[in-house]
Write a protein that holds these residues in place. Structure first.
Motif, PDB file in Angstrom:
ATOM      1  N   ASP A   1       0.218  -4.282  -7.592  1.00  0.00           N
ATOM      2  CA  ASP A   1       0.755  -4.176  -6.227  1.00  0.00           C
ATOM      3  C   ASP A   1       1.411  -2.820  -6.016  1.00  0.00           C
ATOM      4  OD1 ASP A   1      -0.124  -6.656  -5.572  1.00  0.00           O
ATOM      5  OD2 ASP A   1       1.848  -7.575  -5.314  1.00  0.00           O
ATOM      6  N   SER A   2       1.370  -2.347  -4.788  1.00  0.00           N
ATOM      7  CA  SER A   2       1.962  -1.058  -4.445  1.00  0.00           C
ATOM      8  C   SER A   2       3.218  -1.276  -3.611  1.00  0.00           C
ATOM      9  CB  SER A   2       0.952  -0.217  -3.641  1.00  0.00           C
ATOM     10  OG  SER A   2       1.480   1.050  -3.326  1.00  0.00           O
ATOM     11  N   GLN A   3       4.330  -0.722  -4.100  1.00  0.00           N
ATOM     12  CA  GLN A   3       5.628  -0.889  -3.419  1.00  0.00           C
ATOM     13  C   GLN A   3       6.348   0.456  -3.375  1.00  0.00           C
ATOM     14  OE1 GLN A   3       6.867  -3.881  -6.154  1.00  0.00           O
ATOM     15  NE2 GLN A   3       6.335  -5.571  -4.809  1.00  0.00           N
ATOM     16  N   ARG A   4       6.329   1.054  -2.202  1.00  0.00           N
ATOM     17  CA  ARG A   4       6.943   2.379  -2.004  1.00  0.00           C
ATOM     18  C   ARG A   4       8.322   2.169  -1.367  1.00  0.00           C
ATOM     19  NH1 ARG A   4       3.645   7.292   1.002  1.00  0.00           N
ATOM     20  NH2 ARG A   4       4.851   9.044   0.118  1.00  0.00           N
ATOM     21  N   VAL A   5       9.283   1.821  -2.202  1.00  0.00           N
ATOM     22  CA  VAL A   5      10.582   1.338  -1.725  1.00  0.00           C
ATOM     23  C   VAL A   5      11.621   2.454  -1.736  1.00  0.00           C
ATOM     24  CG1 VAL A   5      12.407  -0.363  -2.116  1.00  0.00           C
ATOM     25  CG2 VAL A   5      10.017  -0.962  -2.595  1.00  0.00           C
TER      26      VAL A   5
ATOM     27  N   GLY B   1       0.810  -1.210   0.000  1.00  0.00           N
ATOM     28  CA  GLY B   1       0.000   0.000   0.000  1.00  0.00           C
ATOM     29  C   GLY B   1       0.846   1.263   0.000  1.00  0.00           C
ATOM     30  N   GLN B   2       0.537   2.171   0.932  1.00  0.00           N
ATOM     31  CA  GLN B   2       1.230   3.461   0.992  1.00  0.00           C
ATOM     32  C   GLN B   2       2.429   3.434   1.948  1.00  0.00           C
ATOM     33  OE1 GLN B   2      -0.298   5.943  -1.130  1.00  0.00           O
ATOM     34  NE2 GLN B   2      -1.255   4.005  -1.680  1.00  0.00           N
ATOM     35  N   LYS B   3       2.719   2.301   2.517  1.00  0.00           N
ATOM     36  CA  LYS B   3       3.773   2.190   3.528  1.00  0.00           C
ATOM     37  C   LYS B   3       5.161   2.320   2.913  1.00  0.00           C
ATOM     38  CE  LYS B   3       5.649  -1.253   6.792  1.00  0.00           C
ATOM     39  NZ  LYS B   3       5.499  -2.650   7.277  1.00  0.00           N
ATOM     40  N   ASP B   4       6.034   3.113   3.564  1.00  0.00           N
ATOM     41  CA  ASP B   4       7.425   3.199   3.143  1.00  0.00           C
ATOM     42  C   ASP B   4       8.161   1.904   3.479  1.00  0.00           C
ATOM     43  OD1 ASP B   4       7.827   5.574   1.840  1.00  0.00           O
ATOM     44  OD2 ASP B   4       8.279   6.717   3.633  1.00  0.00           O
ATOM     45  N   ILE B   5       8.984   1.451   2.538  1.00  0.00           N
ATOM     46  CA  ILE B   5       9.720   0.198   2.705  1.00  0.00           C
ATOM     47  C   ILE B   5      11.208   0.460   2.516  1.00  0.00           C
ATOM     48  CG2 ILE B   5      10.097  -2.111   1.726  1.00  0.00           C
ATOM     49  CD1 ILE B   5       7.216  -1.963   0.660  1.00  0.00           C
ATOM     50  N   ASP B   6      12.045  -0.111   3.380  1.00  0.00           N
ATOM     51  CA  ASP B   6      13.488  -0.091   3.150  1.00  0.00           C
ATOM     52  C   ASP B   6      14.037  -1.493   3.399  1.00  0.00           C
ATOM     53  OD1 ASP B   6      13.996  -0.431   5.940  1.00  0.00           O
ATOM     54  OD2 ASP B   6      13.918   1.728   6.261  1.00  0.00           O
ATOM     55  N   GLU B   7      15.337  -1.625   3.388  1.00  0.00           N
ATOM     56  CA  GLU B   7      15.957  -2.950   3.480  1.00  0.00           C
ATOM     57  C   GLU B   7      15.690  -3.648   4.808  1.00  0.00           C
ATOM     58  OE1 GLU B   7      18.514  -0.535   0.598  1.00  0.00           O
ATOM     59  OE2 GLU B   7      17.501  -0.181   2.507  1.00  0.00           O
ATOM     60  N   GLU B   8      15.289  -2.902   5.824  1.00  0.00           N
ATOM     61  CA  GLU B   8      15.031  -3.494   7.134  1.00  0.00           C
ATOM     62  C   GLU B   8      13.601  -4.009   7.283  1.00  0.00           C
ATOM     63  OE1 GLU B   8      16.108  -0.567  10.003  1.00  0.00           O
ATOM     64  OE2 GLU B   8      18.215  -0.499   9.391  1.00  0.00           O
ATOM     65  N   THR B   9      12.762  -3.721   6.289  1.00  0.00           N
ATOM     66  CA  THR B   9      11.372  -4.175   6.337  1.00  0.00           C
ATOM     67  C   THR B   9      11.310  -5.698   6.263  1.00  0.00           C
ATOM     68  OG1 THR B   9      10.643  -2.144   5.240  1.00  0.00           O
ATOM     69  CG2 THR B   9       9.097  -4.004   5.249  1.00  0.00           C
ATOM     70  N   LYS B  10      10.646  -6.308   7.218  1.00  0.00           N
ATOM     71  CA  LYS B  10      10.523  -7.763   7.272  1.00  0.00           C
ATOM     72  C   LYS B  10       9.231  -8.211   6.604  1.00  0.00           C
ATOM     73  CE  LYS B  10      14.336  -7.992   9.628  1.00  0.00           C
ATOM     74  NZ  LYS B  10      15.583  -8.409   8.936  1.00  0.00           N
ATOM     75  N   ILE B  11       9.328  -9.188   5.739  1.00  0.00           N
ATOM     76  CA  ILE B  11       8.175  -9.675   4.987  1.00  0.00           C
ATOM     77  C   ILE B  11       8.074 -11.193   5.121  1.00  0.00           C
ATOM     78  CG2 ILE B  11       7.144  -9.911   2.694  1.00  0.00           C
ATOM     79  CD1 ILE B  11       7.123  -7.049   3.648  1.00  0.00           C
ATOM     80  N   VAL B  12       6.872 -11.664   5.386  1.00  0.00           N
ATOM     81  CA  VAL B  12       6.559 -13.094   5.321  1.00  0.00           C
ATOM     82  C   VAL B  12       5.345 -13.232   4.412  1.00  0.00           C
ATOM     83  CG1 VAL B  12       5.885 -15.157   6.571  1.00  0.00           C
ATOM     84  CG2 VAL B  12       7.451 -13.516   7.648  1.00  0.00           C
ATOM     85  N   SER B  13       5.494 -13.932   3.316  1.00  0.00           N
ATOM     86  CA  SER B  13       4.420 -14.007   2.335  1.00  0.00           C
ATOM     87  C   SER B  13       4.491 -15.313   1.559  1.00  0.00           C
ATOM     88  CB  SER B  13       4.511 -12.822   1.365  1.00  0.00           C
ATOM     89  OG  SER B  13       3.597 -12.959   0.303  1.00  0.00           O
ATOM     90  N   ALA B  14       3.336 -15.786   1.142  1.00  0.00           N
ATOM     91  CA  ALA B  14       3.260 -16.985   0.304  1.00  0.00           C
ATOM     92  C   ALA B  14       3.188 -16.619  -1.172  1.00  0.00           C
ATOM     93  CB  ALA B  14       2.048 -17.822   0.694  1.00  0.00           C
ATOM     94  N   ASP B  15       3.200 -15.320  -1.497  1.00  0.00           N
ATOM     95  CA  ASP B  15       3.114 -14.883  -2.889  1.00  0.00           C
ATOM     96  C   ASP B  15       4.303 -15.409  -3.691  1.00  0.00           C
ATOM     97  OD1 ASP B  15       0.828 -13.546  -2.246  1.00  0.00           O
ATOM     98  OD2 ASP B  15       1.713 -11.535  -2.291  1.00  0.00           O
ATOM     99  N   PHE B  16       4.058 -15.709  -4.948  1.00  0.00           N
ATOM    100  CA  PHE B  16       5.093 -16.295  -5.792  1.00  0.00           C
ATOM    101  C   PHE B  16       6.319 -15.395  -5.908  1.00  0.00           C
ATOM    102  CE2 PHE B  16       6.836 -16.636 -10.187  1.00  0.00           C
ATOM    103  CZ  PHE B  16       7.474 -17.856 -10.022  1.00  0.00           C
ATOM    104  N   ALA B  17       6.124 -14.101  -6.173  1.00  0.00           N
ATOM    105  CA  ALA B  17       7.262 -13.201  -6.359  1.00  0.00           C
ATOM    106  C   ALA B  17       8.137 -13.158  -5.110  1.00  0.00           C
ATOM    107  CB  ALA B  17       6.774 -11.793  -6.714  1.00  0.00           C
ATOM    108  N   HIS B  18       7.516 -13.093  -3.947  1.00  0.00           N
ATOM    109  CA  HIS B  18       8.287 -13.082  -2.703  1.00  0.00           C
ATOM    110  C   HIS B  18       9.054 -14.387  -2.531  1.00  0.00           C
ATOM    111  CE1 HIS B  18       9.351 -12.571   1.527  1.00  0.00           C
ATOM    112  NE2 HIS B  18       8.910 -13.812   1.709  1.00  0.00           N
TER     113      HIS B  18
ATOM    114  N   TYR C   1       1.958   2.431  -5.683  1.00  0.00           N
ATOM    115  CA  TYR C   1       3.273   3.046  -5.876  1.00  0.00           C
ATOM    116  C   TYR C   1       4.158   2.229  -6.808  1.00  0.00           C
ATOM    117  CZ  TYR C   1       3.083   7.164  -2.965  1.00  0.00           C
ATOM    118  OH  TYR C   1       2.786   8.412  -2.485  1.00  0.00           O
ATOM    119  N   LEU C   2       4.909   2.960  -7.625  1.00  0.00           N
ATOM    120  CA  LEU C   2       5.864   2.373  -8.557  1.00  0.00           C
ATOM    121  C   LEU C   2       7.268   2.780  -8.119  1.00  0.00           C
ATOM    122  CD1 LEU C   2       6.427   0.989 -11.389  1.00  0.00           C
ATOM    123  CD2 LEU C   2       6.396   3.306 -12.318  1.00  0.00           C
ATOM    124  N   SER C   3       8.092   1.811  -7.808  1.00  0.00           N
ATOM    125  CA  SER C   3       9.474   2.080  -7.433  1.00  0.00           C
ATOM    126  C   SER C   3      10.358   1.799  -8.644  1.00  0.00           C
ATOM    127  CB  SER C   3       9.885   1.205  -6.247  1.00  0.00           C
ATOM    128  OG  SER C   3       9.163   1.600  -5.089  1.00  0.00           O
TER     129      SER C   3
END
Length: 301
Positions: free
Chosen positions: A271-275, A124-141, A198-200
């Motif tokens: 998908d929205s990725q504000r990286v 969504g609108q959340k800022d993401i950096d390298e410290e952002t932790k993600i757990v997902s079953a999505d294929f790309a992840h 968002y498009l990074s």
């Protein structure tokens, strides 16, 4: 310096090679004749081509590995077969390279390996950096996570590993921008869905100079976001592209149509990725094109 490169005939690889002419290059490619033809215009003075890593028992004479190979992720629907091709083209090759590093008595000092911001999924609108932790079953992840894990196997006291979580690389010679240009030139361009996602992005020059920065900075290692400091909404990107081309901007593409065309792969557009490239900025890397307006103006001039 002797550098082993995979994916050298791709969009990023070709541009990178133009900056590495003073080095001794070893290029891994499935089709040597085709690669030689594709890269002939660069007139590389010190280059060898190999088609199979199985001919190598170690990487003792290699100073740096730059691993950019991988089946294009957006060219086809993500069928079960295509998902396997996408995953294997990244993970199997990367694991082979990592094992060759570990088998070396004098391994490469630097191992740079690709990944993508698809790792982060939809935020969504959340800022993401390298410290952002993600757990997902999505294929790309899942693909990015496995790809990164394979590369990190090469890390040792003698080899530093840098992972490139790459955004949308902008170049008129290929990738997303080249595909967009024709409809936009005919006044048929517009945002996807509501355009709020968002498009990074990153200018091709900054992508290449970012790799060169990580290659030469002995303290650099770990995860890096290769994206411009100022991500934009899909709507703003679309408006800026139309304005740069001096074309109208009033159409939009509903999500349902994108899903019908691309299937599960539609997340690449919806998908929205504000990286943010927090670590590169912290290391003093200077982006040549940090704003979308100046980037598109330069690319399309």
């Amino acid at each position: 310096m002797k550098i082993l490169i995979t994916g050298s005939t791709g969009l990023i690889g070709k541009q990178l090679l133009d900056h590495l002419k003073g080095h001794e290059l070893v290029l891994l490619t499935r089709n040597i004749e085709k690669a030689q033809f594709s890269l002939a215009h660069l007139a590389l003075p010190h280059v060898d081509f190999i088609s199979d890593l199985s001919t190598l028992s170690d990487l003792n004479d290699i100073d740096t590995v730059i691993n950019l190979a991988g089946e294009p992720i957006a060219d086809k629907k993500w069928t079960r077969k295509q998902k396997k091709i996408i995953s294997d083209s990244r993970c199997k090759l990367t694991e082979q390279l990592a094992q060759l590093c570990l088998a070396s008595t004098t391994p490469p000092r630097c191992f740079i390996s690709g990944s993508a911001i698809g790792y982060y999924g939809d935020n969504g609108q959340k800022d993401i950096d390298e410290e952002t932790k993600i757990v997902s079953a999505d294929f790309a992840h899942q693909v990015c996570q496995q790809w990164e894990n394979k590369a990190l196997q090469a890390q040792s006291k003698n080899t530093r590993v840098c992972i490139l979580r790459t955004g949308v690389v902008l170049s008129p010679l290929g990738g997303a921008l080249k595909k967009m240009l024709l409809p936009y030139k005919f006044g048929l361009g517009g945002p996807v869905g509501n355009g709020k996602q968002y498009l990074s992005w990153i200018h091709i020059d900054d992508m290449v100079y970012g790799i060169l920065h990580l290659m030469t900075q002995e303290e650099s290692q770990g995860i890096y976001n290769l994206t411009a400091p100022h991500p934009v909404s899909n709507r703003l990107f679309s408006q800026t592209l139309a304005k740069t081309l001096k074309r109208p901007h009033f159409l939009f593409t509903p999500n349902i149509i994108i899903k019908g065309i691309l299937g599960e792969a539609s997340v690449l557009l919806t998908d929205s990725q504000r990286v943010r490239p927090k670590r590169l900025v912290h290391e003093g890397f200077k982006f040549r094109y940090s704003r979308i307006e100046s980037a598109l103006k330069q690319l399309l001039s």
